[in-house]
Design an enzyme around this catalytic site. Structure first.
Site, PDB file in Angstrom:
ATOM      1  CB  SER A  10     -13.043  -6.726  12.814  1.00  0.00           C
ATOM      2  OG  SER A  10     -12.480  -5.690  12.291  1.00  0.00           O
ATOM      3  CG  ASP A  11     -11.668  -9.728   6.894  1.00  0.00           C
ATOM      4  OD1 ASP A  11     -11.081 -10.617   7.636  1.00  0.00           O
ATOM      5  OD2 ASP A  11     -11.189  -9.402   5.814  1.00  0.00           O
ATOM      6  CD  GLN A  12      -6.465  -3.795   7.606  1.00  0.00           C
ATOM      7  OE1 GLN A  12      -5.315  -4.282   8.109  1.00  0.00           O
ATOM      8  NE2 GLN A  12      -6.894  -2.285   8.384  1.00  0.00           N
TER       9      GLN A  12
END
Length: 197
Positions: A70-72
């Site tokens: 995941s990444d934001q």
């Protein structure tokens, strides 16, 4: 038949805490991924690319496992806003976001290499920041110290006081791991959070 192992390809304590909500056993493995944005890369594209890269990198070392990456990336009018790392950068970020709408582009990827399974989703969260003065920014940063959070704001704590509104299909996306999409992809990969293991 035994269920595959579940691995969170992230060292983020926020993502780990979110995944713990599903009450599924999992391990954590730090992906070795260069997170430098490509020239001209849009925030949403960067988040998706990094989520996939993280999941693929860990899956390359554990091909029989189901791996979550995941990444934001915070998106302020098309400009990526990452983790500040320092107090000074956090002040600059919050000043620039004061009174603005910011889209937190949160991407999640699930990979099971031995089955050829790969899926990803992008869950944007639109956040409207209040107009903030320097004293409010300083108080918040000294109290919360959110230097490891994209956009310098932790909505799950005092950072909620910085905001006017949050719009999203999945409130956990703002914290860093969109659990609704994660659950959908885990089921597709053969792991259902609602089935005893």
């Amino acid at each position: 038949m035994t269920s595959p192992a579940l691995i969170l390809g992230s060292t983020s304590r926020y993502r780990r805490e979110l995944l713990e909500r599903l009450r599924m056993p999992f391990t954590v493995d730090a992906p070795q991924v260069d997170e430098t944005p490509a020239a001209g890369e849009l925030p949403a594209d960067l988040a998706v690319r990094l989520a996939l890269a993280k999941a693929r990198e860990v899956a390359s070392r554990a091909p029989a496992a189901v791996v979550i990456g995941s990444d934001q990336v915070a998106d302020l009018a098309g400009t990526p806003v990452g983790k500040p790392g320092t107090h000074e950068r956090a002040v600059a970020q919050l000043r620039s976001m004061s009174g603005q709408s910011v889209i937190f582009q949160t991407a999640v990827a699930v990979v099971r290499a031995d089955a050829g399974f790969e899926a990803w989703a992008l869950v944007p969260v639109t956040v409207r920041f209040r107009s903030l003065d320097d004293a409010q920014i300083e108080h918040y940063l000294r109290t919360e110290q959110p230097y490891d959070c994209a956009g310098s704001a932790k909505s799950e704590a005092l950072g909620i006081a910085l905001l006017e509104a949050i719009e999203s299909d999945d409130p956990t996306a703002l914290v860093g791991l969109p659990l609704i999409k994660t659950c959908q992809m885990l089921r597709q990969a053969g792991l259902d959070p609602l089935v005893a293991r």
